[in-house]
Design an enzyme around this catalytic site. Structure first.
Site, PDB file in Angstrom:
ATOM      1  N   ARG A   1       0.740  -1.381  -0.214  1.00 24.29           N
ATOM      2  CA  ARG A   1       0.261   0.145  -0.130  1.00 24.29           C
ATOM      3  C   ARG A   1       0.739   1.365  -0.073  1.00 24.29           C
ATOM      4  NH1 ARG A   1      -2.820   3.153   4.631  1.00 24.29           N
ATOM      5  NH2 ARG A   1      -4.495   4.289   3.546  1.00 24.29           N
TER       6      ARG A   1
ATOM      7  N   HIS B   1      -3.254  10.867   0.796  1.00 27.34           N
ATOM      8  CA  HIS B   1      -2.733  10.779   2.377  1.00 27.34           C
ATOM      9  C   HIS B   1      -2.053  11.882   1.869  1.00 27.34           C
ATOM     10  CE1 HIS B   1      -1.003   7.121   4.883  1.00 27.34           C
ATOM     11  NE2 HIS B   1      -0.591   8.465   5.383  1.00 27.34           N
TER      12      HIS B   1
ATOM     13  N   GLU C   1      -7.939   8.022   6.545  1.00 25.78           N
ATOM     14  CA  GLU C   1      -8.390   8.584   7.722  1.00 25.78           C
ATOM     15  C   GLU C   1      -8.923  10.318   7.590  1.00 25.78           C
ATOM     16  OE1 GLU C   1      -5.182   8.378  10.119  1.00 25.78           O
ATOM     17  OE2 GLU C   1      -4.967   6.148  10.288  1.00 25.78           O
TER      18      GLU C   1
ATOM     19  N   ASN D   1      -7.653   1.318   9.765  1.00 23.57           N
ATOM     20  CA  ASN D   1      -6.704   1.769  10.058  1.00 23.57           C
ATOM     21  C   ASN D   1      -7.250   1.929  11.736  1.00 23.57           C
ATOM     22  OD1 ASN D   1      -5.334   2.536   7.644  1.00 23.57           O
ATOM     23  ND2 ASN D   1      -4.995   4.192   8.034  1.00 23.57           N
TER      24      ASN D   1
ATOM     25  N   TYR E   1      -5.113   0.936  15.667  1.00 25.74           N
ATOM     26  CA  TYR E   1      -3.767   1.518  16.669  1.00 25.74           C
ATOM     27  C   TYR E   1      -4.431   0.409  17.669  1.00 25.74           C
ATOM     28  CZ  TYR E   1      -0.916   2.754  12.589  1.00 25.74           C
ATOM     29  OH  TYR E   1      -0.668   3.326  11.364  1.00 25.74           O
TER      30      TYR E   1
ATOM     31  N   GLU F   1      -4.360  -0.515   8.225  1.00 25.01           N
ATOM     32  CA  GLU F   1      -2.489   0.584   9.081  1.00 25.01           C
ATOM     33  C   GLU F   1      -2.957  -0.742   9.834  1.00 25.01           C
ATOM     34  OE1 GLU F   1      -1.464   4.050   9.730  1.00 25.01           O
ATOM     35  OE2 GLU F   1      -1.310   4.278   7.067  1.00 25.01           O
TER      36      GLU F   1
HETATM   37  C1  PNW Z   1      -1.882   7.390  10.901  1.00 28.96           C
HETATM   38  N1  PNW Z   1      -3.359   9.560  16.354  1.00 28.96           N
HETATM   39  O1  PNW Z   1      -2.625   8.566  11.658  1.00 28.96           O
HETATM   40  C2  PNW Z   1      -1.451   7.701   9.140  1.00 28.96           C
HETATM   41  O2  PNW Z   1      -1.956   7.216   8.316  1.00 28.96           O
HETATM   42  C3  PNW Z   1       0.379   7.401   9.438  1.00 28.96           C
HETATM   43  O3  PNW Z   1       0.437   7.762   8.295  1.00 28.96           O
HETATM   44  C4  PNW Z   1       1.390   7.473   9.656  1.00 28.96           C
HETATM   45  O4  PNW Z   1       1.903   7.554  10.376  1.00 28.96           O
HETATM   46  C5  PNW Z   1       0.567   6.325  11.060  1.00 28.96           C
HETATM   47  O5  PNW Z   1      -0.808   6.425  12.027  1.00 28.96           O
HETATM   48  C6  PNW Z   1       1.484   6.085  12.902  1.00 28.96           C
HETATM   49  O6  PNW Z   1       1.290   7.457  13.029  1.00 28.96           O
HETATM   50  C7  PNW Z   1      -2.290   8.612  12.775  1.00 28.96           C
HETATM   51  O7  PNW Z   1      -2.652  10.733  16.993  1.00 28.96           O
HETATM   52  C8  PNW Z   1      -1.883   9.732  13.341  1.00 28.96           C
HETATM   53  O8  PNW Z   1      -3.922   9.066  16.888  1.00 28.96           O
HETATM   54  C9  PNW Z   1      -1.642  10.236  14.571  1.00 28.96           C
HETATM   55  C10 PNW Z   1      -2.857   9.206  14.710  1.00 28.96           C
HETATM   56  C11 PNW Z   1      -3.362   8.195  14.906  1.00 28.96           C
HETATM   57  C12 PNW Z   1      -3.590   7.696  12.842  1.00 28.96           C
END
Ligand code: PNW
Length: 481
Positions: free
Chosen positions: A83, A128, A173, A317, A319, A375
């Site tokens: 990607r 992006h 996002e 995405n 995390y 992601e």
């Molecule tokens: C994503 N938060 O962004 C992006 O899609 C990527 O480009 C980035 O490098 C990756 O996550 C890691 O950060 C985020 O603050 C940026 O919760 C900030 C947040 C979450 C996702």
């Protein structure tokens, strides 16, 4: 079905997509090479005070000039897809079709050809975050003429690159674009809402235009290209899982449920219109703030129809999980749970359990769409240690939750994409937080890439299409033993 808490038995679907992701501004560099125009991120990083250590994406990982190295890295991980995103100002330097930069198209064509030759399927993100600065100068996402600009840009990419691409993502996002870019000002274009003479409807207007722009791009593909190219087009939304702080308290459940930013974008596209919950909460907040009507714009009935169903899969995405409670003083608030393991990014704790719950939620809330995780990953900061045990731990536990969602909850998850291939420009924190499977040595003028230990681990999951047998020290697959 028997829920094996302990391990890792079973396989993902045949043809499951295994990949890694990146984005143009974070890796390409070459900011004034090959006829590229300037983007809002070029301007933002060059404005003092915005980025830690004054880092910029001027050179980044120099992927624009190091295509072979990146392809070699991808081959080493043995991914089935990659990607990446296209830099809009590399194709249309001033954002409009006034001038199409052939060198930009050629670069991406060459990248696509190299991927296909390596038997790696491309998944291409149109946006992006690197908007052409010329479009920001006329209002950016706040100005609804951008919908047409985005549609034209999408049309050019589908026409020129589409014959080589089966998987598309319109936006990465939208929530981060709206909030970090237009409320908190920590991302380009850097609008800190409380400091600007701007209406506080701004994030809602920006999001409204993004949702419409997404729908127009999907329709262009559907009307002009689907018959001949037969690919899939969708949007990628980011979502934390929201866990009630105290599962025995109704207020905490309500607090967790009211965190609606996934539905902000997904509801209009997957279900039609903003959700009743979203409408109600924004109206309540608006009235409480002394307004006479909601900050949330309305879609017309025609718009609702035109936007509803503009997806071919669900891009996610994810995390981490956040813990929510309801405080009588401050309303809904976010808490840190100190039992959750931390990472190199303050906002990211290692909370694998939330991913399975989120996948199940998406299945039920949005009509059981095919889901591609676009992601998922973890960072470190500080001294370099190529033995990244925290990342192996992260991928093992999170991917195991995906496997359980697939096997035990019948979630239709068709792909998983690790963030990220390389240590790269992590936006406002520059190069200090490293999400890469490959370490990029920034003091080496050649920006050499070195695999971290997680590469062989992730690669063994890919080869097994599931987990290596935990009792075998050698990453042997379960099934072969
Ligand atoms: C994503 N938060 O962004 C992006 O899609 C990527 O480009 C980035 O490098 C990756 O996550 C890691 O950060 C985020 O603050 C940026 O919760 C900030 C947040 C979450 C996702």
């Amino acid at each position: 079905k028997f829920d094996r808490q302990m391990y890792h038995y079973g396989n993902f679907s045949q043809n499951f997509l295994w990949g890694v992701s990146s984005s143009a501004y974070q890796i390409e560099g070459a900011w004034r090479q090959g006829g590229k125009g300037l983007s809002i991120w070029d301007k933002f990083t060059h404005t003092p005070g915005n980025i830690l250590q004054h880092d910029t994406g001027d050179i980044a990982c120099n992927s624009y000039n190091k295509m072979e190295d990146d392809i070699a890295a991808l081959k080493k991980v043995k991914v089935s897809h990659y990607r990446f995103s296209v830099s809009w100002p590399r194709i249309l330097p001033d954002g409009t079709t006034e001038y199409i930069n052939q060198a930009g198209l050629n670069y991406y064509k060459k990248l696509l050809d190299s991927l296909i030759a390596a038997n790696i399927q491309p998944q291409v993100t149109l946006y992006h975050w690197d908007l052409p600065q010329a479009l920001q100068d006329v209002g950016g996402w706040e100005n609804e003429t951008i919908i047409e600009r985005f549609r034209d840009y999408a049309d050019i990419l589908f026409e020129n690159l589409g014959p080589k691409v089966q998987l598309w993502i319109t936006f990465n996002e939208p929530f981060i674009i709206a909030i970090l870019g237009h409320v908190q000002g920590t991302h380009a274009p850097g609008i800190l809402l409380s400091m600007h003479d701007r209406p506080d409807t701004l994030p809602y207007i920006v999001s409204h235009n993004i949702i419409k722009a997404h729908a127009e791009a999907w329709h262009v593909y559907n009307d002009k290209y689907r018959a001949s190219q037969n690919g899939m087009v969708s949007i990628t939304v980011n979502a934390d899982w929201a866990e009630p702080r105290n599962p025995y308290k109704q207020e905490d459940y309500d607090a967790a449920r009211s965190v609606f930013y996934l539905g902000w974008y997904a509801h209009p596209i997957f279900n039609g219109d903003y959700s009743p919950l979203m409408k109600r909460s924004v109206l309540e907040q608006s009235l409480a703030g002394g307004l006479t009507k909601s900050r949330l714009p309305e879609f017309t009935p025609e718009e609702i129809k035109r936007i509803n169903g503009t997806y071919d899969y669900f891009g996610l995405n994810h995390y981490c999980t956040k813990s929510w409670t309801n405080s009588c003083y401050r309303g809904v608030v976010l808490l840190r749970d100190r039992t959750w393991l931390e990472s190199g990014s303050h906002w990211l704790t290692m909370t694998p359990f939330g991913l399975r719950r989120l996948l199940k939620f998406i299945k039920h809330e949005f009509g059981n769409p095919p889901i591609i995780i676009t992601e998922n990953g973890v960072s470190e900061n500080g001294p370099v240690d190529l033995n990244d045990v925290h990342r192996k731990y992260f991928y093992e536990k999170y991917i195991n939750q995906v496997l359980k969602a697939y096997l035990l909850d019948d979630v239709n998850v068709i792909g998983y994409t690790a963030w990220s291939l390389l240590d790269n420009l992590e936006w406002a924190v520059g190069y200090t937080e490293r999400f890469g499977l490959f370490y990029v040595n920034r003091s080496d003028p050649d920006l050499s890439r070195t695999p971290k230990a997680s590469v062989s681990f992730y690669s063994s999951i890919i080869s097994c299409n599931g987990f290596p047998d935990p009792a075998s020290g050698t990453h042997e697959c379960w099934n072969s033993t």
